[in-house]
Design an enzyme around this catalytic site. Structure first.
Site, PDB file in Angstrom:
ATOM      1  N   SER A  88       0.839  -1.190   0.000  1.00  0.00           N
ATOM      2  CA  SER A  88       0.000   0.000   0.000  1.00  0.00           C
ATOM      3  C   SER A  88       0.882   1.252   0.000  1.00  0.00           C
ATOM      4  O   SER A  88       1.655   1.464  -0.927  1.00  0.00           O
ATOM      5  CB  SER A  88      -0.958  -0.031   1.193  1.00  0.00           C
ATOM      6  OG  SER A  88      -1.886   1.023   1.138  1.00  0.00           O
ATOM      7  N   HIS A 196      -8.380   1.261  -0.010  1.00  0.00           N
ATOM      8  CA  HIS A 196      -8.430   0.212  -1.039  1.00  0.00           C
ATOM      9  C   HIS A 196      -9.848  -0.312  -1.242  1.00  0.00           C
ATOM     10  O   HIS A 196     -10.082  -1.510  -1.352  1.00  0.00           O
ATOM     11  CB  HIS A 196      -7.445  -0.921  -0.705  1.00  0.00           C
ATOM     12  CG  HIS A 196      -6.039  -0.441  -0.598  1.00  0.00           C
ATOM     13  ND1 HIS A 196      -5.316  -0.028  -1.689  1.00  0.00           N
ATOM     14  CD2 HIS A 196      -5.239  -0.251   0.484  1.00  0.00           C
ATOM     15  CE1 HIS A 196      -4.126   0.387  -1.290  1.00  0.00           C
ATOM     16  NE2 HIS A 196      -4.065   0.278   0.013  1.00  0.00           N
TER      17      HIS A 196
END
Length: 305
Positions: A88, A196
């Site tokens: 991420s 996300h």
């Protein structure tokens, strides 16, 4: 060859990085990111409370500062990886360590990314939930059953027995109840929103637009992209980094792809041990190292000089 792992947001703790600030190289990284974010990361590192460092901008700034600072120390000693994968936010750190973006440009990207994600969190409150013992199919089934009219999607493919789902709080509560009824454990993550997931779409748009103005260089080492577990392509940088905000993080797939290429040694460059533990879950035969504190940096440099 060695693979460097750059951690993402969620493992932040008070005091992270404080011992590393004795190094001018690390302090310089903190200063650059602090100036870009307009936040005193060194003060947060030394004195910040858990609540303060859980703020999206603070958490992302501290996490990146430690990773890039530690990586810069190792590179300065001639210690280089064969490949890098970030989780991420960690992919932004990895862009710097792979030579794809300068620290100054990555700092500007981090500002846009963190602030746009914080704005998306404020507009669409939500969170993330780790389903322990879940396969990807299990997690998708939980999402299908618990979503209702809310958003709930698989967000992080952490390993063969852990998947993180992301979405509205009410959907997460239903998912947690379903998973508990199955006799399984779940854990809410220390994130300020539903990262996300489709709730981050406005932020993804902002990031892609901003990235079109950046000067991406060809990588000096292979960087594995979170969105497809394949090498990062500079000519697709803006699109990939935009998608990276609201698409699933394919961490398990990335590690398995690296292992299929013969990689067996993984080094977590940054605070904590989250990624090291995930790699162990994926394949316990791998060699794993933590390099995120002053003592760990000293030991690793000594053993690899």
């Amino acid at each position: 060859m060695t693979v460097w792992l750059c951690p993402g947001q969620g493992a932040q703790k008070p005091g992270m990085g404080a011992d590393l600030l004795k190094s001018q190289k690390v302090a310089s990284v903190f200063d650059t990111l602090s100036d870009a974010l307009e936040v005193d990361l060194a003060a947060l590192s030394r004195e910040g409370t858990q609540e303060q460092i859980n703020d999206t901008v603070a958490a992302q700034g501290l996490t990146m500062a430690v990773s890039v600072g530690v990586g810069s120390l190792l590179l300065g000693r001639g210690i280089k990886p064969g490949a890098i994968v970030g989780f991420s936010l960690g992919q932004i750190s990895a862009l710097v360590l792979a030579g794809i973006l300068s620290l100054d440009e990555a700092a500007r990207l981090l500002k846009v990314r963190s602030e746009s994600m914080a704005a998306a969190c404020a507009a669409q409150p939500g969170g993330m939930l780790a389903l322990m013992g879940a396969s990807l199919d299990d997690a998708r089934e939980v999402c299908a059953q618990a979503a209702g009219s809310d958003v709930l999607v698989c967000a992080n493919h952490n390993g063969p027995s852990q998947v993180v789902v992301s979405g509205h709080d009410s959907a997460l509560e239903r998912a947690q109840k379903l998973w508990a009824e199955a006799g399984k454990k779940s854990v809410r993550l220390a994130t300020s929103g539903a990262f996300h997931s489709p709730l981050m779409t406005p932020a993804a748009t902002d990031v892609e637009r901003f990235c079109s103005s950046l000067d991406f260089k060809e990588p000096q080492v292979t960087l594995i992209c979170n969105t497809d577990a394949k090498p990062f392509l500079v000519d697709e940088a803006a699109k990939r980094l935009g998608r990276h905000v609201n698409d699933e993080v394919m961490f398990e797939e990335s590690i398995r792809a690296l292992m299929a290429d013969g990689e067996t040694e993984f080094v977590e460059i940054g605070y904590g041990c989250v990624l090291t533990n995930l790699v162990k879950r994926i394949d316990c035969s791998t060699e794993r190292h933590l390099v995120g504190t002053e003592a760990q940096v000293h030991e690793y440099i000594t053993n690899n000089a």
